[in-house]
Each structure stands twice: as C-alpha cells, then as structure tokens.
Design a protein around this motif. Structure first.
Motif, mmCIF file in Angstrom:
data_model
loop_
_atom_site.group_PDB
_atom_site.id
_atom_site.type_symbol
_atom_site.label_atom_id
_atom_site.label_comp_id
_atom_site.label_asym_id
_atom_site.label_seq_id
_atom_site.Cartn_x
_atom_site.Cartn_y
_atom_site.Cartn_z
ATOM 1 N N GLN A 59 13.935 30.068 11.409
ATOM 2 C CA GLN A 59 12.629 29.273 12.331
ATOM 3 C C GLN A 59 13.631 27.710 13.328
ATOM 4 O OE1 GLN A 59 7.940 30.947 11.011
ATOM 5 N NE2 GLN A 59 8.676 28.979 11.399
ATOM 6 N N ILE A 60 14.295 27.433 11.908
ATOM 7 C CA ILE A 60 15.116 26.603 12.333
ATOM 8 C C ILE A 60 16.350 26.278 13.090
ATOM 9 C CG2 ILE A 60 17.288 24.815 11.515
ATOM 10 C CD1 ILE A 60 14.872 24.295 8.535
ATOM 11 N N ARG A 61 16.666 27.930 13.160
ATOM 12 C CA ARG A 61 17.475 28.290 14.324
ATOM 13 C C ARG A 61 17.489 28.543 15.061
ATOM 14 N NH1 ARG A 61 19.963 31.342 10.213
ATOM 15 N NH2 ARG A 61 18.680 33.563 11.353
ATOM 16 N N GLN A 62 16.055 29.310 14.914
ATOM 17 C CA GLN A 62 15.586 29.776 16.491
ATOM 18 C C GLN A 62 15.099 28.333 17.488
ATOM 19 O OE1 GLN A 62 15.373 33.833 16.275
ATOM 20 N NE2 GLN A 62 13.589 32.891 17.071
ATOM 21 N N ASN A 63 14.625 27.421 16.626
ATOM 22 C CA ASN A 63 13.479 26.049 17.496
ATOM 23 C C ASN A 63 14.835 25.066 17.696
ATOM 24 O OD1 ASN A 63 11.060 27.547 16.972
ATOM 25 N ND2 ASN A 63 10.762 26.140 15.609
ATOM 26 N N ALA A 79 14.065 19.750 17.504
ATOM 27 C CA ALA A 79 12.879 20.872 17.069
ATOM 28 C C ALA A 79 13.340 21.003 15.872
ATOM 29 C CB ALA A 79 14.175 21.860 17.226
ATOM 30 N N GLY A 80 12.267 21.592 14.532
ATOM 31 C CA GLY A 80 12.422 21.310 13.367
ATOM 32 C C GLY A 80 11.530 23.010 13.294
ATOM 33 N N PRO A 81 11.305 23.429 11.754
ATOM 34 C CA PRO A 81 10.936 24.624 11.583
ATOM 35 C C PRO A 81 9.359 24.747 12.285
ATOM 36 C CG PRO A 81 10.613 23.302 9.499
ATOM 37 C CD PRO A 81 11.852 22.476 10.463
ATOM 38 N N ASN A 82 8.382 23.824 11.865
ATOM 39 C CA ASN A 82 7.640 24.794 11.771
ATOM 40 C C ASN A 82 6.740 24.588 14.084
ATOM 41 O OD1 ASN A 82 6.956 25.907 10.482
ATOM 42 N ND2 ASN A 82 7.363 24.061 8.824
ATOM 43 N N SER A 83 8.111 23.287 14.738
ATOM 44 C CA SER A 83 7.201 22.521 16.503
ATOM 45 C C SER A 83 8.342 22.273 16.180
ATOM 46 C CB SER A 83 6.862 21.727 14.777
ATOM 47 O OG SER A 83 6.614 20.206 15.019
ATOM 48 N N LEU A 84 8.463 21.589 17.363
ATOM 49 C CA LEU A 84 9.225 20.948 18.705
ATOM 50 C C LEU A 84 8.538 19.665 18.710
ATOM 51 C CD1 LEU A 84 9.444 24.390 21.570
ATOM 52 C CD2 LEU A 84 11.132 23.520 19.603
ATOM 53 N N ALA A 85 9.897 19.497 19.432
ATOM 54 C CA ALA A 85 9.333 17.536 19.679
ATOM 55 C C ALA A 85 10.079 16.803 20.666
ATOM 56 C CB ALA A 85 9.789 16.021 18.695
ATOM 57 N N GLY A 86 9.326 16.490 21.583
ATOM 58 C CA GLY A 86 9.589 15.750 23.217
ATOM 59 C C GLY A 86 9.241 14.781 24.152
ATOM 60 N N GLU A 87 9.540 14.913 25.006
ATOM 61 C CA GLU A 87 9.196 13.653 25.547
ATOM 62 C C GLU A 87 8.564 13.906 27.253
ATOM 63 O OE1 GLU A 87 12.155 11.460 26.507
ATOM 64 O OE2 GLU A 87 12.427 11.000 24.108
ATOM 65 N N TYR A 88 7.730 13.790 27.870
ATOM 66 C CA TYR A 88 6.388 13.812 28.712
ATOM 67 C C TYR A 88 7.810 13.672 30.206
ATOM 68 C CZ TYR A 88 3.697 13.110 32.093
ATOM 69 O OH TYR A 88 2.488 12.989 34.038
ATOM 70 N N ALA A 123 17.326 25.597 19.298
ATOM 71 C CA ALA A 123 18.290 27.036 20.747
ATOM 72 C C ALA A 123 16.968 25.755 21.789
ATOM 73 C CB ALA A 123 17.646 28.559 20.742
ATOM 74 N N TYR A 124 15.870 25.191 21.493
ATOM 75 C CA TYR A 124 14.833 24.910 22.525
ATOM 76 C C TYR A 124 15.074 23.610 23.102
ATOM 77 C CZ TYR A 124 12.023 28.752 22.069
ATOM 78 O OH TYR A 124 11.785 30.251 22.671
ATOM 79 N N VAL A 125 16.122 22.582 22.627
ATOM 80 C CA VAL A 125 16.400 20.996 22.548
ATOM 81 C C VAL A 125 17.661 20.929 23.818
ATOM 82 C CG1 VAL A 125 17.711 18.752 21.979
ATOM 83 C CG2 VAL A 125 16.921 21.207 19.942
#
Ligand code: SAH
Ligand code: SF4
Ligand code: F3S
Length: 437
Positions: free
Chosen positions: A367-371, A426-435, A373-375
């Motif tokens: 999940q760390i790897r998968q997530n 990105a973490g193993p269980n969630s993503l973080a971002g900006e509006y 990729a969303y950054v």
C-alpha cells in the motif's frame, strides 16, 4: 413516550438494517436516545462472523445484568439472534426479544407482544420471500445512502455462518430499487452504495429481469446521483459486464471489493469457494485491462484448516501480484453449524497470528508503494467531514481512498461537496493533499 437505544455490530448490511429498524421504531412512537442508561428498550444488532464478534454482545449484556430490575427491556437482533435463537434466553435471562434479520418486518407486532407482558418474544423464521424495505428508513449519513438489493446467501463456504444467519438469497425487484434510488436523489443524497452479501448475485425477480450490471448502470444514471458503490462481490458471479459498466459510466466508482480468501486453489477448494486461483486472477485481469483505473480490495482468511506454509506463501504471492489497494485479513475462526468445524488439521492460534502479522506487514508495504503513485495527481473528493484535531478536511476519492486535505483561508463549509484536491503526500492507509478550487 418510550425510549430506545441501539448499538450495531458487523457489516454494512447490519448498519443499514439498523437504519431501517430505527425508522420503524420512530414511526411506532419510540424516541431514540444516545446511551443505554437512558433507554427503556436496549437493542443490540449483532454479528456472528467470527467468535470475537459474537462474544461482544454477551459482554455488553453482562454489563447490564443488574439493570434488569430497573425496568429495561433488552432485545438481541441480527446474526447472533438468528444463530442462537432461544438459547439466548438461557445465556442472558434478562433478554426478552430475539429477532433475526429476516423477521424485522414483524418487529411492530413483536413489540406489541412485549408490551402486553410476554417475557420471551422471538422472530426467527427464515422463510421470508420479501426483503425488509421501509420508506421509514432513518439514514445516518447525510450524503451516502445504502440500498439493500439482495439479502441472504445461497453459497456454502465451509467456514461461514451467513447462510444460516441470513437465510437464502432474495433479490428485490429492479423497479423497487430504482424507486428508492430516485427518492434518495430527491432527498439530496449524491452517493448510493448498493448492498448485498453477494451483491453481484443479484437477479431481478420481475419480468424486466435485469442483471446486476444493468441495475448498477441504471442506478448510476439517476439524476442527482454522482457516485455509486457496491459491496460485496463474489468472484464466482463477477462477470465482465460489471467492468464494462464501470468503464462506460463515470458515476460508477472505480473501486471493486472482490474477496479472494486464499491464494491457494487447494485451500479454496476446501473452503468451497467455487473458483480457483486462476479463475480469480482472470477477473483481476479484466479490471486491470479497463480504461479507468479500478482500485481493488479484498478479504483474506489465514489459517483455514489444513493451510500449509506453501499455501500461505501462495496467498502472499497473490497479494504481490494483484497489488491490492486494501486488504481486510482475518484469522480463521471456528463457527457453529459450518462444515469446516468437522475438519481435522486445525492450525494453532499462535501460528494463525504469525501468518496474519506477516501478511499484514507485506500488504502495508504494497500500500505504501501503491499510494505513493498518487502524489502529484488531482483527485475528486466527496468531503465527508472536518477533523478539528488536525485542521484537515476528510475527503474520499472514487477509488475509495481517504484523502485528508488542507484548505487555506478558513473553514467555509465543504461537507457534502465534491472538490478537486492535489495529492501531496501518501501513507499506507490514506493520502494527504491541498484543495485547489
Ligand atoms: N459474502 C462475502 C463475505 C462476507 S463475510 C464473500 O463471500 O466474499 C466477510 C468476510 O469475513 C469474508 O470475506 C471472510 O474473509 C471473513 N470471514 C467469514 N467467515 C469467517 C470465519 N469463520 N473466520 C474468519 N473470517 C471469516
Ligand atoms: Fe459467507 Fe461464502 Fe456466502 Fe460470502 S459467499 S456470505 S463467505 S457463505
Ligand atoms: Fe456479521 Fe451477519 Fe454481517 S454475521 S458480517 S452481521 S451478515
């Protein structure tokens, strides 16, 4: 005015059943209260999927034994009620109503029986044709609405209590599902989650004879509905048309929960899962070949009787190969009435624990790897709430990922809105971002 309290355990079907039960009780003139202490009637809507879940209700009841004299009435609903039936009165003599999910339509009559002084009231029949639907349903979430489309289960996985606790499969007519979807949209909900123990085994009993993929697509076309989810899908009944529907209809969320249970065909046969590792992987291939990026999650049981180290290694290899977005994993739990109860070669608790830890750590790395990729990507989120502790909004993406985000310039109410968020971490269980808009 009678007061009631309800606590719900178990799956989303149970959560939604409780919403229907609450609606029914309110309509009968009862008032809901927030704690069991304040209530005259205390309901536990129970789960029996694993032994630990079953024990929860008995520990709750234990806590309140002394309260019995103070005029409280205790009711056990759901899967433990159906499984244990009248034995619950022996185990917990202060309980006076035991009712399984196939009998909730009778709850108003059962409550009358209680009021007239009957001390042991039961609703345990499983031979209902209909599903429990009520226009009175009191939904908890203001944005996402559950709709049950199929109840019960006709499979017979060797480890599982559900066929006994929820009875045979019953599907609702497509017309009644569509009517509820339209009402929900009119009431302002934008997301629908279709529910069933095996949601994709849906078969329209009306002459229209829609299959699941058709129903899914049509629900996604109801004006006002922006997102449709569905859970849980059984691999045996998972057809390519479901993937085609997701590809063709942007309102259908690009997330599929497809429980595999084990990566070993030998164990799958013992489990009576009705598919092999290869057949399961062919379904995964359909999803990977889709135009939209479909997130995939699964359920795994470790330590099913007879599972060898080599079988377990095959499950780990399957996790690596599929690259799941999330995994719910459990130690096999012996359940009453199930065929696996009789099997020899039970795995020691300690060994099950060891396998579970290894599996969960392996999946965490995936999940760390998968997530990661969303950054950098832009994701559309439905805003579910605000976390005061972190000062972040909580959003959910179509792929069912939690995306926590900051919004410069204060706290104007975003809840329930769809916003674009740039993923920054990105973490193993969630993503973080900006509006961004
Ligand atoms: N109908 C769904 C599963 C519903 S139960 C399906 O067939 O996929 C939810 C999950 O609980 C299952 O997928 C399984 O992983 C787990 N489960 C069910 N019975 C269990 C048992 N006896 N011990 C451990 N886990 C169990
Ligand atoms: Fe249980 Fe199997 Fe039915 Fe799922 S398909 S509810 S695991 S018996
Ligand atoms: Fe539990 Fe019954 Fe759901 S056993 S998981 S509440 S169907």
């Amino acid at each position: 005015m009678k007061t009631f309290y309800i606590e719900t355990f178990g799956c989303q079907m149970n959560a939604h059943d409780s919403e229907k039960v609450v609606g029914t009780l309110l309509n009968q003139g009862y008032t809901q209260v927030a704690t069991p202490e304040e209530a005259e009637l205390v309901f536990y809507n129970t789960c029996s999927i694993r032994d630990k879940a079953e024990q929860k209700v008995f520990s709750r009841l234990q806590q309140f034994k002394k309260e019995n004299g103070k005029g409280k009435t205790f009711a056990v609903l759901g899967c433990v009620a159906q499984q244990e039936g009248e034995r619950i009165f022996e185990k917990a003599p202060h309980v006076s109503l035991v009712c399984g999910s196939a009998s909730y339509t009778k709850l108003p009559q059962l409550l009358v029986q209680l009021e007239t002084g009957n001390r042991r009231v039961t609703g345990l029949s499983l031979d209902t044709e209909d599903t429990f639907e009520t226009p009175l349903t009191r939904r908890d979430n203001p944005h996402r609405a559950y709709i049950t489309i199929i109840e019960g289960c006709d499979k017979s996985c060797a480890y599982c209590v559900v066929p006994f606790t929820r009875g045979p499969e019953r599907s609702r007519t497509s017309a009644s599902v569509m009517q509820e979807a339209a009402e929900i949209a009119r009431a302002g909900y934008t997301e629908i989650q279709l529910l069933g123990q095996n949601v994709n085994s849906y078969r329209d009993p009306s002459p229209a004879a829609w299959d699941f993929a058709t129903l899914l697509d049509r629900v996604g076309r109801v004006p006002g509905i922006r997102r449709v989810r569905f859970t849980t899908s059984h691999p045996r009944d998972f057809v390519r048309e479901i993937v085609d529907a997701i590809d063709a209809n942007p309102a259908l969320c690009n997330h599929v929960h497809l429980p595999v249970q084990s990566g070993s065909s030998r164990v799958l046969a013992g489990m009576q899962r009705l598919y092999t590792r290869e057949q399961y992987l062919s379904r995964i291939e359909w999803m990977k070949a889709a135009r939209r990026p479909i997130a995939i999650s699964t359920d795994i049981i470790v330590g099913f009787p007879g599972e060898t180290e080599a079988d377990f290694e095959q499950t780990l290899a399957l996790l690596d190969g599929v690259g799941y977005d999330s995994v719910f994993s459990f130690k096999y739990s012996r359940r009453p009435n199930t065929p696996a109860l009789e099997l020899g070669d039970q795995i020691l608790e300690e060994e099950k624990g060891r396998r579970l830890t290894i599996l969960q750590e392996r999946q965490r790395q995936i999940q760390i790897r998968q997530n990661a990729a969303y950054v950098g990507r832009l994701e559309e989120c439905l805003v579910e709430g605000f976390n005061r502790a972190t000062g972040q909004w909580i959003g959910r993406t179509s792929q069912n990922k939690t995306l926590n985000f900051l919004r410069a310039g204060g706290e104007s109410d975003l809840e329930g809105r769809y916003v674009e968020v740039r993923v920054t971490r990105a973490g193993p269980n969630s993503l973080a971002g900006e509006y961004v808009n």
